[in-house]
Motif scaffolding. Structure first.
Motif, PDB file in Angstrom:
ATOM      1  N   ILE A   8       0.856  -1.192   0.000  1.00 48.97           N
ATOM      2  CA  ILE A   8       0.000   0.000   0.000  1.00 48.97           C
ATOM      3  C   ILE A   8       0.892   1.242   0.000  1.00 48.97           C
ATOM      4  O   ILE A   8       1.670   1.458   0.936  1.00 48.97           O
ATOM      5  CB  ILE A   8      -0.941   0.035   1.219  1.00 48.97           C
ATOM      6  N   LEU A  10       2.978   3.653  -3.184  1.00 44.06           N
ATOM      7  CA  LEU A  10       4.129   3.413  -4.065  1.00 44.06           C
ATOM      8  C   LEU A  10       4.968   4.677  -4.209  1.00 44.06           C
ATOM      9  O   LEU A  10       5.298   5.121  -5.302  1.00 44.06           O
ATOM     10  CB  LEU A  10       3.660   2.904  -5.437  1.00 44.06           C
ATOM     11  N   GLY A  11       5.296   5.294  -3.067  1.00 49.43           N
ATOM     12  CA  GLY A  11       6.252   6.402  -3.070  1.00 49.43           C
ATOM     13  C   GLY A  11       7.655   5.832  -2.967  1.00 49.43           C
ATOM     14  O   GLY A  11       7.951   4.761  -3.510  1.00 49.43           O
ATOM     15  N   VAL A  13       9.466   4.391  -0.477  1.00 51.12           N
ATOM     16  CA  VAL A  13       9.661   3.082   0.164  1.00 51.12           C
ATOM     17  C   VAL A  13       8.809   2.006  -0.504  1.00 51.12           C
ATOM     18  O   VAL A  13       9.276   0.900  -0.784  1.00 51.12           O
ATOM     19  CB  VAL A  13       9.331   3.173   1.667  1.00 51.12           C
ATOM     20  N   ARG A  34      -2.637   7.790  -5.798  1.00 49.86           N
ATOM     21  CA  ARG A  34      -2.487   8.871  -6.778  1.00 49.86           C
ATOM     22  C   ARG A  34      -1.775   8.325  -8.009  1.00 49.86           C
ATOM     23  O   ARG A  34      -1.953   7.167  -8.327  1.00 49.86           O
ATOM     24  CB  ARG A  34      -1.765  10.053  -6.100  1.00 49.86           C
ATOM     25  N   GLY A  41       3.079  13.945  -2.057  1.00 47.28           N
ATOM     26  CA  GLY A  41       3.496  13.263  -0.829  1.00 47.28           C
ATOM     27  C   GLY A  41       4.865  13.758  -0.365  1.00 47.28           C
ATOM     28  O   GLY A  41       5.063  14.962  -0.168  1.00 47.28           O
ATOM     29  N   VAL A 172      -6.579   2.981  -0.858  1.00 47.04           N
ATOM     30  CA  VAL A 172      -6.995   1.967   0.112  1.00 47.04           C
ATOM     31  C   VAL A 172      -7.829   2.653   1.187  1.00 47.04           C
ATOM     32  O   VAL A 172      -7.381   3.601   1.827  1.00 47.04           O
ATOM     33  CB  VAL A 172      -5.761   1.268   0.726  1.00 47.04           C
ATOM     34  N   VAL A 222       9.888  24.533  -0.354  1.00 48.34           N
ATOM     35  CA  VAL A 222      11.206  24.384  -0.991  1.00 48.34           C
ATOM     36  C   VAL A 222      11.323  25.429  -2.104  1.00 48.34           C
ATOM     37  O   VAL A 222      10.397  25.579  -2.908  1.00 48.34           O
ATOM     38  CB  VAL A 222      11.362  22.962  -1.593  1.00 48.34           C
ATOM     39  N   PHE A 250      21.024  22.384  -2.088  1.00 47.26           N
ATOM     40  CA  PHE A 250      21.673  21.396  -2.973  1.00 47.26           C
ATOM     41  C   PHE A 250      21.836  21.994  -4.366  1.00 47.26           C
ATOM     42  O   PHE A 250      20.891  22.586  -4.891  1.00 47.26           O
ATOM     43  CB  PHE A 250      20.806  20.134  -3.164  1.00 47.26           C
ATOM     44  N   CYS A 308       6.450  20.079   0.061  1.00 42.04           N
ATOM     45  CA  CYS A 308       6.641  18.644   0.252  1.00 42.04           C
ATOM     46  C   CYS A 308       6.253  18.354   1.704  1.00 42.04           C
ATOM     47  O   CYS A 308       6.066  19.275   2.496  1.00 42.04           O
ATOM     48  CB  CYS A 308       8.107  18.331  -0.021  1.00 42.04           C
ATOM     49  N   HIS A 338      14.176  12.244   6.454  1.00 45.25           N
ATOM     50  CA  HIS A 338      15.495  11.774   5.997  1.00 45.25           C
ATOM     51  C   HIS A 338      15.460  10.341   5.484  1.00 45.25           C
ATOM     52  O   HIS A 338      16.478   9.652   5.431  1.00 45.25           O
ATOM     53  CB  HIS A 338      16.570  11.967   7.078  1.00 45.25           C
TER      54      HIS A 338
HETATM   55  C1  LIG Z   1      11.454  18.741   0.955  1.00 49.57           C
HETATM   56  C2  LIG Z   1      11.949  17.396   1.363  1.00 49.57           C
HETATM   57  C3  LIG Z   1      13.314  17.128   1.307  1.00 49.57           C
HETATM   58  C4  LIG Z   1      13.800  15.887   1.703  1.00 49.57           C
HETATM   59  N1  LIG Z   1      15.138  15.635   1.577  1.00 49.57           N
HETATM   60  C5  LIG Z   1      15.599  14.390   1.826  1.00 49.57           C
HETATM   61  C6  LIG Z   1      16.943  14.052   1.525  1.00 49.57           C
HETATM   62  O1  LIG Z   1      17.716  14.896   1.048  1.00 49.57           O
HETATM   63  N2  LIG Z   1      17.352  12.783   1.750  1.00 49.57           N
HETATM   64  C7  LIG Z   1      16.509  11.821   2.240  1.00 49.57           C
HETATM   65  O2  LIG Z   1      16.945  10.684   2.411  1.00 49.57           O
HETATM   66  N3  LIG Z   1      15.227  12.109   2.518  1.00 49.57           N
HETATM   67  C8  LIG Z   1      14.751  13.362   2.329  1.00 49.57           C
HETATM   68  N4  LIG Z   1      13.446  13.669   2.562  1.00 49.57           N
HETATM   69  C9  LIG Z   1      12.579  12.668   3.180  1.00 49.57           C
HETATM   70  C10 LIG Z   1      12.137  11.633   2.191  1.00 49.57           C
HETATM   71  O3  LIG Z   1      11.846  12.223   0.952  1.00 49.57           O
HETATM   72  C11 LIG Z   1      10.955  10.885   2.760  1.00 49.57           C
HETATM   73  O4  LIG Z   1      11.330  10.328   4.023  1.00 49.57           O
HETATM   74  C12 LIG Z   1      10.534   9.741   1.848  1.00 49.57           C
HETATM   75  O5  LIG Z   1      10.375  10.213   0.528  1.00 49.57           O
HETATM   76  C13 LIG Z   1       9.230   9.146   2.359  1.00 49.57           C
HETATM   77  O6  LIG Z   1       8.834   8.102   1.504  1.00 49.57           O
HETATM   78  P1  LIG Z   1       7.513   7.320   1.782  1.00 49.57           P
HETATM   79  O7  LIG Z   1       7.469   6.213   0.809  1.00 49.57           O
HETATM   80  O8  LIG Z   1       7.381   7.034   3.232  1.00 49.57           O
HETATM   81  O9  LIG Z   1       6.341   8.398   1.480  1.00 49.57           O
HETATM   82  P2  LIG Z   1       5.767   8.870   0.066  1.00 49.57           P
HETATM   83  O10 LIG Z   1       6.839   8.941  -0.932  1.00 49.57           O
HETATM   84  O11 LIG Z   1       4.918  10.068   0.314  1.00 49.57           O
HETATM   85  O12 LIG Z   1       4.845   7.666  -0.381  1.00 49.57           O
HETATM   86  C14 LIG Z   1       3.638   7.334   0.242  1.00 49.57           C
HETATM   87  C15 LIG Z   1       2.701   6.923  -0.861  1.00 49.57           C
HETATM   88  O13 LIG Z   1       1.574   6.266  -0.313  1.00 49.57           O
HETATM   89  C16 LIG Z   1       0.445   6.650  -1.050  1.00 49.57           C
HETATM   90  N5  LIG Z   1      -0.718   6.414  -0.206  1.00 49.57           N
HETATM   91  C17 LIG Z   1      -0.976   7.006   0.986  1.00 49.57           C
HETATM   92  N6  LIG Z   1      -2.140   6.538   1.486  1.00 49.57           N
HETATM   93  C18 LIG Z   1      -2.620   5.640   0.594  1.00 49.57           C
HETATM   94  C19 LIG Z   1      -3.789   4.846   0.554  1.00 49.57           C
HETATM   95  N7  LIG Z   1      -4.704   4.892   1.528  1.00 49.57           N
HETATM   96  N8  LIG Z   1      -3.995   4.034  -0.509  1.00 49.57           N
HETATM   97  C20 LIG Z   1      -3.060   3.975  -1.505  1.00 49.57           C
HETATM   98  N9  LIG Z   1      -1.932   4.732  -1.524  1.00 49.57           N
HETATM   99  C21 LIG Z   1      -1.716   5.550  -0.482  1.00 49.57           C
HETATM  100  C22 LIG Z   1       0.705   8.134  -1.353  1.00 49.57           C
HETATM  101  O14 LIG Z   1      -0.070   8.614  -2.420  1.00 49.57           O
HETATM  102  C23 LIG Z   1       2.175   8.123  -1.651  1.00 49.57           C
HETATM  103  O15 LIG Z   1       2.444   7.939  -3.014  1.00 49.57           O
HETATM  104  C24 LIG Z   1      12.917  14.903   2.185  1.00 49.57           C
HETATM  105  C25 LIG Z   1      11.548  15.163   2.241  1.00 49.57           C
HETATM  106  C26 LIG Z   1      11.064  16.391   1.825  1.00 49.57           C
HETATM  107  C27 LIG Z   1       9.585  16.666   1.910  1.00 49.57           C
END
Ligand SMILES: Cc1cc2nc3c(=O)[nH]c(=O)nc-3n(C[C@H](O)[C@H](O)[C@H](O)COP(=O)(O)OP(=O)(O)OC[C@H]3O[C@@H](n4cnc5c(N)ncnc54)[C@H](O)[C@@H]3O)c2cc1C
Length: 369
Positions: A8, A10-11, A13, A34, A41, A172, A222, A250, A308, A338
């Motif tokens: 659930i 696809l960002g 992680v 999305r 996200g 979901v 940003v 950066f 973001c 991070h």
């Molecule tokens: C401005 C900014 C700068 C950053 N800089 C860094 C950096 O330099 N280095 C670093 O390591 N990290 C950095 N980070 C942090 C890093 O980007 C995040 O920790 C990471 O991208 C999080 O990934 P994620 O998969 O948890 O979330 P996301 O990438 O947001 O993915 C979550 C996904 O789940 C989907 N979703 C949510 N709920 C549902 C549902 N109910 N049903 C179906 N889909 C759903 C969303 O649509 C989304 O696509 C930064 C973050 C930001 C905002």
């Protein structure tokens, strides 16, 4: 059971977790509310920093090394360019968490970090960077920038080539345990699986509400800048100030653009689906003051703005664990601004945890707490 596993979200992680399940030859479905590599996200905005001198905790270093191997393997598998080398300059008070923590990780894991005098920084960067009096500068030459949207899209495409199925625009609504597996209700219907991985980023609090983990979503503005033609190349910059606020800037590899933002702070977000996406009156003052003080060579013309989301845990460390009552459900949440750099390693951990693989070694300090 129509799927061995469902992912659930696809960002950053979730795209890597999907690939990790698919690599094992399993029938896996990825559900994304999305589009793929969307900008609502936490995984958008062109670049993410990968660094090894990990000031937050030395135990991240083996995980960050595993992640870089994962990014390199994805590059080799797909031919996509995902990773660019960059020098990282970190500046902070000698007794602050940035300098102390980086030195500790460097000492424990043999990270090549060079301590620089203020005068040396002035000389190397032709006056474009300044180290304020009483601050220490540390240079890590082996850092990298990741092309964030390309990383997500490439991981999803690689997973699909390995047999994964993907539904985008499939939100979901809920999940429940059902027999030996799970039933997942989406806006498109119900899916059934033996294992479940939840990587919902800022929306994790809704899907994992019953765990009671404290997740604090923050809006992060940003800014992009156009640098003057012929300006000296600059390293990636991460700065902790005397008041513990922190900022970064950066360079964009191979281009005239640079981006800058505050790492600390951020407006609290009640609903990640309703966030002000345009610039607000208070968004720019902190970034502008940071650049004027430390990076006068970065100012130039403002060339873009984006919002973001960070999802903070109470101590800034991730939650990566199995559900306490459902061993076949693994989740990653609270990546605290991070987490992106770790995505291949976290995706592999989620798959291993959800499948009960005994060799999975999740650092204990990332357990649900
Ligand atoms: C401005 C900014 C700068 C950053 N800089 C860094 C950096 O330099 N280095 C670093 O390591 N990290 C950095 N980070 C942090 C890093 O980007 C995040 O920790 C990471 O991208 C999080 O990934 P994620 O998969 O948890 O979330 P996301 O990438 O947001 O993915 C979550 C996904 O789940 C989907 N979703 C949510 N709920 C549902 C549902 N109910 N049903 C179906 N889909 C759903 C969303 O649509 C989304 O696509 C930064 C973050 C930001 C905002």
């Amino acid at each position: 059971m129509n799927w061995d596993a469902i992912v659930i979200g696809l960002g950053g992680v979730g795209s890597s977790a999907l690939h990790a399940f698919a690599r094992r030859g399993l029938r896996v479905l990825g559900l994304e509310a999305r589009g793929i590599a969307h900008a609502l996200g936490s995984s958008h905005g062109q670049t993410r920093l990968w660094r090894r001198g990990y000031y937050e905790h030395p135990d991240y270093v083996p995980l960050v090394d595993a992640a870089l191997r994962g990014w390199r393997a994805l590059e080799a598998e797909t031919g996509a360019r995902l990773v660019e080398p960059v020098e990282l300059l970190q500046i902070g008070p000698p007794s602050g968490s940035l300098v102390q923590g980086t030195r500790r990780s460097a000492a424990e894991h043999g990270v090549a970090v060079e301590e620089l005098e203020a005068r040396e920084v002035q000389r190397r960067y032709r006056g474009a960077l300044r180290v304020p009096d009483g601050m220490q500068a540390l240079s890590e030459r082996g850092a990298h920038l990741l092309w964030v949207e390309r990383c997500v899209a490439t991981a999803v495409a690689a997973a699909e080539r390995a047999g994964a199925r993907v539904q985008s625009d499939a939100e979901v609504r809920s999940w429940r345990a059902e027999g030996a597996g799970f039933a997942v209700e989406t806006t498109r219907g119900t899916e059934h699986s033996g294992a479940l991985a939840i990587a919902a980023g800022p929306w994790a609090g809704t899907l994992l509400r019953e765990l009671g983990a404290k997740l604090d979503v923050r809006r992060k503005p940003v800014f992009w800048f156009e640098r003057e033609a012929g300006a000296a190349p600059l390293p990636a910059l991460f700065v902790e100030q005397e008041d513990a606020s922190s900022y970064y800037a950066f360079p964009l590899p191979g281009g005239a653009l640079a981006k800058a933002a505050e790492h600390s702070g951020g407006d609290p977000v009640a609903d990640p689906s309703r966030v002000a996406r345009d610039e607000l009156p208070h968004d720019r003052a902190g970034v502008r003051a940071f650049l004027e003080r430390i990076a006068p060579g970065w100012r130039g013309v403002e060339a873009g703005f984006e919002v973001c989301l960070y999802t903070l845990s109470p101590d800034g460390h991730f939650f990566v664990d199995r559900h306490p009552e459902h061993a076949r459900l693994a989740f990653a949440a609270g990546l605290s601004g991070h987490g992106f750099k770790f995505s291949p390693a976290l995706g592999e951990l989620l798959a291993g945890l959800a499948l009960g693989e005994s060799q999975v070694a999740r650092p204990p300090f990332l357990a649900l707490r």
